[in-house]
Motif scaffolding. Structure first.
Motif, PDB file in Angstrom:
ATOM      1  N   ALA A  38       0.818  -1.211   0.000  1.00 34.86           N
ATOM      2  CA  ALA A  38       0.000   0.000   0.000  1.00 34.86           C
ATOM      3  C   ALA A  38       0.853   1.263   0.000  1.00 34.86           C
ATOM      4  CB  ALA A  38      -0.918  -0.017   1.211  1.00 34.86           C
ATOM      5  N   SER A  39       2.116   1.129  -0.319  1.00 38.93           N
ATOM      6  CA  SER A  39       3.031   2.272  -0.246  1.00 38.93           C
ATOM      7  C   SER A  39       2.803   3.317  -1.321  1.00 38.93           C
ATOM      8  CB  SER A  39       4.478   1.782  -0.305  1.00 38.93           C
ATOM      9  OG  SER A  39       4.738   1.150  -1.556  1.00 38.93           O
ATOM     10  N   GLN A  40       2.208   2.942  -2.446  1.00 39.29           N
ATOM     11  CA  GLN A  40       2.032   3.879  -3.556  1.00 39.29           C
ATOM     12  C   GLN A  40       0.670   4.564  -3.568  1.00 39.29           C
ATOM     13  OE1 GLN A  40       4.675   4.656  -5.568  1.00 39.29           O
ATOM     14  NE2 GLN A  40       5.691   3.359  -4.054  1.00 39.29           N
ATOM     15  N   VAL A  41      -0.193   4.242  -2.599  1.00 41.89           N
ATOM     16  CA  VAL A  41      -1.532   4.840  -2.563  1.00 41.89           C
ATOM     17  C   VAL A  41      -1.417   6.323  -2.211  1.00 41.89           C
ATOM     18  CG1 VAL A  41      -3.791   4.807  -1.451  1.00 41.89           C
ATOM     19  CG2 VAL A  41      -2.604   2.653  -1.932  1.00 41.89           C
ATOM     20  N   THR A  42      -1.848   7.171  -3.139  1.00 42.22           N
ATOM     21  CA  THR A  42      -1.800   8.618  -2.913  1.00 42.22           C
ATOM     22  C   THR A  42      -3.187   9.242  -2.847  1.00 42.22           C
ATOM     23  OG1 THR A  42      -1.608   9.030  -5.283  1.00 42.22           O
ATOM     24  CG2 THR A  42       0.446   8.899  -4.017  1.00 42.22           C
ATOM     25  N   ASP A  43      -4.184   8.572  -3.393  1.00 45.63           N
ATOM     26  CA  ASP A  43      -5.546   9.099  -3.441  1.00 45.63           C
ATOM     27  C   ASP A  43      -6.501   7.974  -3.079  1.00 45.63           C
ATOM     28  OD1 ASP A  43      -7.698  10.773  -3.899  1.00 45.63           O
ATOM     29  OD2 ASP A  43      -7.541  10.712  -6.080  1.00 45.63           O
ATOM     30  N   ILE A  44      -7.202   8.140  -1.954  1.00 39.91           N
ATOM     31  CA  ILE A  44      -8.130   7.103  -1.499  1.00 39.91           C
ATOM     32  C   ILE A  44      -9.362   7.767  -0.920  1.00 39.91           C
ATOM     33  CG2 ILE A  44      -6.913   6.881   0.708  1.00 39.91           C
ATOM     34  CD1 ILE A  44      -7.719   3.834   0.594  1.00 39.91           C
ATOM     35  N   ASP A  45     -10.515   7.215  -1.246  1.00 39.75           N
ATOM     36  CA  ASP A  45     -11.763   7.718  -0.696  1.00 39.75           C
ATOM     37  C   ASP A  45     -12.486   6.583   0.023  1.00 39.75           C
ATOM     38  OD1 ASP A  45     -12.924   6.183  -2.710  1.00 39.75           O
ATOM     39  OD2 ASP A  45     -13.646   7.894  -3.870  1.00 39.75           O
ATOM     40  N   SER A  46     -13.718   6.850   0.437  1.00 42.81           N
ATOM     41  CA  SER A  46     -14.441   5.829   1.199  1.00 42.81           C
ATOM     42  C   SER A  46     -14.696   4.569   0.377  1.00 42.81           C
ATOM     43  CB  SER A  46     -15.759   6.397   1.738  1.00 42.81           C
ATOM     44  OG  SER A  46     -16.577   6.840   0.680  1.00 42.81           O
ATOM     45  N   ALA A  47     -14.841   4.693  -0.936  1.00 43.32           N
ATOM     46  CA  ALA A  47     -15.027   3.503  -1.774  1.00 43.32           C
ATOM     47  C   ALA A  47     -13.765   2.635  -1.756  1.00 43.32           C
ATOM     48  CB  ALA A  47     -15.380   3.894  -3.203  1.00 43.32           C
ATOM     49  N   GLY A  48     -12.606   3.262  -1.797  1.00 44.13           N
ATOM     50  CA  GLY A  48     -11.347   2.520  -1.719  1.00 44.13           C
ATOM     51  C   GLY A  48     -11.188   1.820  -0.384  1.00 44.13           C
ATOM     52  N   LEU A  49     -11.534   2.536   0.693  1.00 43.08           N
ATOM     53  CA  LEU A  49     -11.467   1.919   2.018  1.00 43.08           C
ATOM     54  C   LEU A  49     -12.466   0.777   2.135  1.00 43.08           C
ATOM     55  CD1 LEU A  49     -11.046   5.067   4.260  1.00 43.08           C
ATOM     56  CD2 LEU A  49      -9.370   3.240   3.909  1.00 43.08           C
ATOM     57  N   GLN A  50     -13.641   0.974   1.560  1.00 46.30           N
ATOM     58  CA  GLN A  50     -14.667  -0.070   1.584  1.00 46.30           C
ATOM     59  C   GLN A  50     -14.177  -1.337   0.890  1.00 46.30           C
ATOM     60  OE1 GLN A  50     -18.271   1.453  -0.106  1.00 46.30           O
ATOM     61  NE2 GLN A  50     -19.541   0.362   1.350  1.00 46.30           N
ATOM     62  N   LEU A  51     -13.506  -1.173  -0.235  1.00 40.71           N
ATOM     63  CA  LEU A  51     -12.965  -2.336  -0.945  1.00 40.71           C
ATOM     64  C   LEU A  51     -11.937  -3.066  -0.074  1.00 40.71           C
ATOM     65  CD1 LEU A  51     -12.610  -4.080  -3.516  1.00 40.71           C
ATOM     66  CD2 LEU A  51     -10.825  -2.465  -4.187  1.00 40.71           C
ATOM     67  N   LEU A  52     -11.045  -2.323   0.568  1.00 45.69           N
ATOM     68  CA  LEU A  52     -10.038  -2.960   1.420  1.00 45.69           C
ATOM     69  C   LEU A  52     -10.681  -3.663   2.615  1.00 45.69           C
ATOM     70  CD1 LEU A  52      -7.210  -0.263   1.374  1.00 45.69           C
ATOM     71  CD2 LEU A  52      -7.337  -2.401   0.069  1.00 45.69           C
ATOM     72  N   LEU A  53     -11.707  -3.048   3.190  1.00 51.09           N
ATOM     73  CA  LEU A  53     -12.400  -3.681   4.311  1.00 51.09           C
ATOM     74  C   LEU A  53     -13.124  -4.947   3.877  1.00 51.09           C
ATOM     75  CD1 LEU A  53     -13.777  -0.493   6.063  1.00 51.09           C
ATOM     76  CD2 LEU A  53     -12.015  -2.039   6.948  1.00 51.09           C
ATOM     77  N   ALA A  54     -13.743  -4.910   2.710  1.00 54.37           N
ATOM     78  CA  ALA A  54     -14.430  -6.101   2.187  1.00 54.37           C
ATOM     79  C   ALA A  54     -13.422  -7.213   1.910  1.00 54.37           C
ATOM     80  CB  ALA A  54     -15.209  -5.749   0.926  1.00 54.37           C
ATOM     81  N   LEU A  55     -12.279  -6.846   1.376  1.00 56.05           N
ATOM     82  CA  LEU A  55     -11.229  -7.831   1.111  1.00 56.05           C
ATOM     83  C   LEU A  55     -10.723  -8.433   2.420  1.00 56.05           C
ATOM     84  CD1 LEU A  55      -9.429  -9.234  -0.963  1.00 56.05           C
ATOM     85  CD2 LEU A  55      -7.865  -7.282  -0.797  1.00 56.05           C
ATOM     86  N   ALA A  56     -10.539  -7.590   3.430  1.00 60.29           N
ATOM     87  CA  ALA A  56     -10.099  -8.089   4.742  1.00 60.29           C
ATOM     88  C   ALA A  56     -11.132  -9.043   5.331  1.00 60.29           C
ATOM     89  CB  ALA A  56      -9.849  -6.912   5.686  1.00 60.29           C
ATOM     90  N   GLN A  57     -12.406  -8.707   5.184  1.00 58.19           N
ATOM     91  CA  GLN A  57     -13.471  -9.569   5.696  1.00 58.19           C
ATOM     92  C   GLN A  57     -13.518 -10.897   4.942  1.00 58.19           C
ATOM     93  OE1 GLN A  57     -17.521  -8.153   5.289  1.00 58.19           O
ATOM     94  NE2 GLN A  57     -18.020  -9.036   7.271  1.00 58.19           N
ATOM     95  N   ALA A  58     -13.355 -10.841   3.628  1.00 55.76           N
ATOM     96  CA  ALA A  58     -13.358 -12.077   2.830  1.00 55.76           C
ATOM     97  C   ALA A  58     -12.191 -12.968   3.233  1.00 55.76           C
ATOM     98  CB  ALA A  58     -13.287 -11.731   1.346  1.00 55.76           C
TER      99      ALA A  58
END
Length: 96
Positions: A38-58
């Protein structure tokens, strides 16, 4: 040890659809932890966080650990602002 999957610089509502499809296609179920660079992430919004949370849950449902490698300051700031920093970066802060 698995090589980390590099997240793109932009994790926003405009990119998460393609990223989700890519993750489903490119990340087979693994016995070891899923590492996301995740070192190159420069622009993230709630949709991006939602995707990461869903991936973590899966991953949790599969019994697979997930770890963000070197989360960028943008990712840390966004996850802190929304109160999900412990869910996304458990190894970076307090234990969850």
């Amino acid at each position: 040890m698995n090589a980390p999957y590099a997240l793109p610089a932009e994790l926003t509502i405009y990119t998460v659809g393609d990223l989700h499809a890519s993750l489903i296609r490119d990340l087979p179920a693994a016995e070891s932890a899923l590492l996301l660079d995740a070192s190159q992430v420069t622009d993230i919004d709630s949709a991006g966080l939602q995707l990461l949370l869903a991936l973590a849950q899966a991953c949790e449902h599969r019994g697979q650990a997930i770890s963000l490698v070197a989360p960028s300051s943008a990712l840390i700031q966004a996850s802190t602002a929304l109160g999900v920093q412990d869910l996304l970066t458990p190894n970076q802060g307090a234990a969850s």
